[in-house]
Design an enzyme around this catalytic site. Sequence first.
Site, PDB file in Angstrom:
ATOM      1  N   SER A 153      34.107  27.211 126.252  1.00 58.26           N
ATOM      2  CA  SER A 153      35.187  27.078 127.227  1.00 58.26           C
ATOM      3  C   SER A 153      36.167  28.225 127.051  1.00 58.26           C
ATOM      4  CB  SER A 153      35.910  25.741 127.025  1.00 58.26           C
ATOM      5  OG  SER A 153      37.159  25.727 127.682  1.00 58.26           O
ATOM      6  N   TYR A 179      40.550  20.300 121.073  1.00 60.90           N
ATOM      7  CA  TYR A 179      39.485  20.703 121.990  1.00 60.90           C
ATOM      8  C   TYR A 179      39.228  22.199 121.874  1.00 60.90           C
ATOM      9  CZ  TYR A 179      37.063  21.748 126.370  1.00 60.90           C
ATOM     10  OH  TYR A 179      36.171  22.205 127.311  1.00 60.90           O
TER      11      TYR A 179
END
Length: 311
Positions: A153, A179
């Site tokens: 990501s 995350y």
Amino acid sequence: MTLIATPFGPRATAQEVLDGVDLSGRRMIVTGGSSGLGAETVRALAGAGAEVTVATRDPAAAEPLVKEFPGTRAVALDLADLASVRAFCDAWSGPLDALVANAGVMMLPTRQVTAQGWEMQLAINYLGHFALAVGLRTALEQAEKPRVVLVSSGAQLRTGFDFEDPQFERRPYDPFVAYAQSKTADVLLAVGIGRRWAEHGITANSCAPGFIHTNLTRHLDQATMQAFGAMDADGNLVTPDYYKTPAQGAATTVLLAASPLLDGASGRYFEDNQESEIVDGGPEPMVGVARWSVDPAAADRLWDLALPVVS
């Protein structure tokens, strides 16, 4: 090192990337392949002739894909449970041409840990996939040009890996930082595989799919979704211009998994179907791969941290 460029733009779909590519006889695994980006990845690979195994916590959810593509099957896999990962690896037989580490969880609102004491986002997004790759290494070695794909990501630009407190045992738990750290770890895993398994012919690369409406955002609150421009004041989803469709988001994944354009490439990071430039991470950059995400020393250190846990 020259950056790899491809003829595919940011709006290319997964099917377009594999147009004319014949994957007949190739065996591939896609984790989290029953919905969203994973399902589009499965459709593109299976549509090009690959025999795809959908590794998912709920095999029944993949039934539509299994019916659509007779060469596809669904097998139970819980990445948060290392016993489940070992059982999956033990049951695998024969060569494996591509392992696509697509499954993930994003911004769990509270800190959760696995039986091994690993923070849940790091455990699912990184550790489970690390264990899967290690457990399937022999199968990968048996393939002609085996590849591992780590779906990361753009969040990896925001924070490096905190080796002093990776499980948030001392620092306050932050859903986004946790995350982002897990996605940095995914890029480091691609670097680590590229460094350690090259002699076995195994390549590994990572990618950012971009912003897409999928189940991955199910834990995000309304304020966060509005900050992304993806939800209005009434709680309705909206689609900003910079968002992609799932088919577009899966394009870079299948590029890394199966395109002949990536033969021999390893330890690299891609977005919008192009290799990304290395940049200094922090709050500002919106594109590129952070220097800390491709640091060989960090990749080695993370490998050494995880290997005793999964062995």
